[in-house]
Design an enzyme around this catalytic site. Structure first.
Site, short mmCIF file in Angstrom:
data_model
loop_
_atom_site.label_atom_id
_atom_site.label_comp_id
_atom_site.label_asym_id
_atom_site.label_seq_id
_atom_site.Cartn_x
_atom_site.Cartn_y
_atom_site.Cartn_z
N GLY A 11 -0.64 16.13 24.40
CA GLY A 11 -1.45 14.95 24.03
C GLY A 11 -0.77 13.67 24.49
O GLY A 11 0.42 13.48 24.25
N ARG A 72 -3.13 20.67 29.95
CA ARG A 72 -2.64 21.90 29.33
C ARG A 72 -2.62 22.94 30.46
O ARG A 72 -3.55 23.00 31.25
CB ARG A 72 -3.58 22.35 28.22
CG ARG A 72 -3.67 21.31 27.12
CD ARG A 72 -4.37 21.83 25.89
NE ARG A 72 -4.82 20.73 25.05
CZ ARG A 72 -4.02 19.97 24.31
NH1 ARG A 72 -2.73 20.19 24.29
NH2 ARG A 72 -4.51 19.00 23.58
N CYS A 73 -1.58 23.75 30.52
CA CYS A 73 -1.45 24.67 31.65
C CYS A 73 -1.26 26.11 31.15
O CYS A 73 -0.19 26.47 30.68
CB CYS A 73 -0.28 24.24 32.52
SG CYS A 73 -0.05 25.29 33.95
N ASP A 103 5.80 19.51 21.00
CA ASP A 103 6.39 20.85 20.82
C ASP A 103 5.97 21.84 21.90
O ASP A 103 6.77 22.65 22.35
CB ASP A 103 6.15 21.38 19.40
CG ASP A 103 4.71 21.33 18.97
OD1 ASP A 103 3.86 20.90 19.79
OD2 ASP A 103 4.43 21.72 17.82
N THR A 127 4.50 12.07 21.28
CA THR A 127 3.31 12.51 20.52
C THR A 127 3.08 11.51 19.39
O THR A 127 4.05 11.07 18.76
CB THR A 127 3.48 13.92 19.91
OG1 THR A 127 2.52 14.09 18.86
CG2 THR A 127 4.86 14.16 19.31
N ASP A 129 1.96 12.16 16.62
CA ASP A 129 2.04 12.83 15.31
C ASP A 129 3.40 12.72 14.61
O ASP A 129 3.48 12.93 13.41
CB ASP A 129 1.69 14.32 15.46
CG ASP A 129 0.22 14.52 15.74
OD1 ASP A 129 -0.54 13.56 15.58
OD2 ASP A 129 -0.16 15.64 16.13
N ASP A 131 5.87 14.79 14.81
CA ASP A 131 6.17 16.09 14.19
C ASP A 131 7.32 16.83 14.88
O ASP A 131 7.29 18.04 15.02
CB ASP A 131 4.90 16.96 14.19
CG ASP A 131 4.33 17.17 15.57
OD1 ASP A 131 4.78 16.50 16.51
OD2 ASP A 131 3.44 18.01 15.72
N GLY A 172 -3.53 14.01 12.79
CA GLY A 172 -2.40 14.73 12.21
C GLY A 172 -2.87 16.13 11.87
O GLY A 172 -3.28 16.40 10.75
N ARG A 173 -2.82 17.00 12.90
CA ARG A 173 -3.32 18.37 12.72
C ARG A 173 -2.42 19.16 11.79
O ARG A 173 -2.88 19.88 10.93
CB ARG A 173 -3.39 19.03 14.11
CG ARG A 173 -4.19 20.29 14.16
CD ARG A 173 -4.39 20.75 15.57
NE ARG A 173 -3.32 20.27 16.47
CZ ARG A 173 -3.44 20.18 17.78
NH1 ARG A 173 -4.56 20.49 18.36
NH2 ARG A 173 -2.42 19.77 18.52
N GLU A 189 -6.00 3.55 -1.73
CA GLU A 189 -5.83 3.98 -3.12
C GLU A 189 -5.14 5.33 -3.23
O GLU A 189 -4.40 5.59 -4.16
CB GLU A 189 -7.20 4.04 -3.83
CG GLU A 189 -7.59 2.74 -4.49
CD GLU A 189 -7.91 1.62 -3.51
OE1 GLU A 189 -8.43 1.94 -2.43
OE2 GLU A 189 -7.60 0.45 -3.81
O1 F6P Z 1 -1.55 14.25 19.90
C1 F6P Z 1 -1.66 15.10 18.77
C2 F6P Z 1 -3.02 15.01 18.24
O2 F6P Z 1 -3.23 13.67 18.08
C3 F6P Z 1 -3.34 15.75 16.95
O3 F6P Z 1 -3.09 15.03 15.78
C4 F6P Z 1 -4.79 16.08 17.15
O4 F6P Z 1 -5.20 17.15 16.39
C5 F6P Z 1 -4.84 16.40 18.59
O5 F6P Z 1 -3.91 15.53 19.19
C6 F6P Z 1 -6.17 16.30 19.24
O6 F6P Z 1 -6.00 16.25 20.62
P1 F6P Z 1 -6.96 16.90 21.69
O7 F6P Z 1 -8.32 16.47 21.36
O8 F6P Z 1 -6.46 16.33 22.97
O9 F6P Z 1 -6.78 18.36 21.61
#
Ligand code: F6P
Length: 324
Positions: A11, A72-73, A103, A127, A129, A131, A172-173, A189
């Site tokens: 990403g 993505r490869c 990662d 990234t 995220d 993470d 944030g998956r 809140e």
């Molecule tokens: O870059 C990480 C992220 O932002 C995640 O939080 C999210 O789920 C994902 O990318 C979505 O990315 P894509 O639509 O490119 O798969």
């Protein structure tokens, strides 16, 4: 080492361009030739190699996205694909690579280096995220929080005019760092994270208490996309059945959070990591991610950076409802 490559993968994140710029210019500073590889691992397989000059990274520090693109490869996940990648890198005279990504990127680099140890990989954490273990922040995180905060601020403007219950979903998956920080920064809140249990009964109670405390004003709930129940739409539906005092609205911020001009902090940190990545290659290091912890540069082996997920701060989490 005479020739190094640089690519972005996974990403994309704001600040990646600042990092690329730093890698290219630091490489040149050390007398290296720096090759830009377009589209990550796919670019290695497709021989998308182009020698970069100081000028080729001019005017990019302020730009979101990545000039080297990302992909993505699937082929690189196979032994055959990695063998081909090795052949292509050898033929191009590239024996060191700075990989900017998350990662998935470092997992690929780790597997590749175990098979072909003479190509040295150094990682820069890219990234939104945040993470990865071994750094206080990843490239893109600070900008993403600010983007989310600005969007929430705007929703708060309309929320002040007409009372409603807002569920705002942020990215944030697997982790809730963007959700937690943007919730604090925007004065939400409450917040729902992948790291915590989503208890609709408890959430409804919190909303009711806040509604009373705020004398009937709008309520903002920040929901991380990877929250247990499956995101803001699902949570909102459940809560709306129990809490009927306010109309419910859902906003999903989505990929807005991946774009935009990087913040000043992002540009500085991404540049710093890029510089350190080249220094590490020059010093003969490999298989590590560059991170910054407590304002100090830290080298973390890929395996550790990927597997040791960082934990959400309970102090920050507690703050949200105290301050709401
Ligand atoms: O870059 C990480 C992220 O932002 C995640 O939080 C999210 O789920 C994902 O990318 C979505 O990315 P894509 O639509 O490119 O798969």
């Amino acid at each position: 080492m005479k020739r190094i490559g640089v690519f972005t993968s996974g990403g994309d994140a704001p600040g990646m361009n600042a990092c690329i710029r730093a890698v290219v210019r630091t490489g040149i500073h050390h007398g290296l030739e720096v090759v830009g590889i377009t589209k990550g691992y796919q670019g290695i397989l497709d021989k998308n190699f182009k020698v970069m000059t100081s000028h080729s990274v001019s005017g990019i520090i302020q730009k979101g996205g990545t000039i080297l693109k990302s992909a993505r490869c699937v082929e690189f996940r196979t032994k055959k694909g990695r063998k081909q990648a090795y052949k292509n890198l050898k033929a191009a005279g590239i024996d060191g690579i700075v990989a900017i990504g998350g990662d998935g990127t470092f997992t690929g680099a780790d597997v590749f280096m175990k098979e072909f140890p003479d190509i040295k990989f150094i990682g820069c954490p890219g990234t939104i995220d945040n993470d990865l273990y071994g750094t206080d922040f990843t490239i893109g995180y600070d900008t993403a929080i600010n983007t989310a905060m600005e969007a929430i601020d705007k929703i708060k403007d309309t929320a002040s005019a007409d009372a409603r219950l807002f569920f705002i979903e942020v990215m944030g998956r697997d982790v809730g760092f963007i959700a937690l920080r943007s919730a604090i920064a925007a004065g939400a809140e409450t917040v729902l994270l992948p790291e915590t249990k989503t208890d609709i009964k408890q959430l409804t109670k919190t909303i009711e208490a806040q509604y009373k405390k705020k004398e009937g004003s709008s309520i903002i709930v920040i929901v991380a996309e990877g929250e247990e129940m499956g995101g803001a739409v699902k949570v909102a539906k459940k809560v709306a059945k129990k809490f009927t005092a306010l109309p419910t609205r859902v906003t999903i911020l989505g990929h807005v959070q991946r774009g935009g001009s990087p913040t000043a902090a992002e540009r500085v940190n991404a540049s710093w990591m890029g510089v350190e990545a080249v220094r590490a290659l020059v010093a003969g290091k490999k298989g590590i991610m560059i991170g910054v912890v407590n304002n100090e540069v830290v080298h973390t082996p890929f395996e550790k950076a990927i597997k040791h997920n960082r934990e959400i701060s309970p102090t920050l989490l507690d703050m949200i409802e105290i301050l709401a």
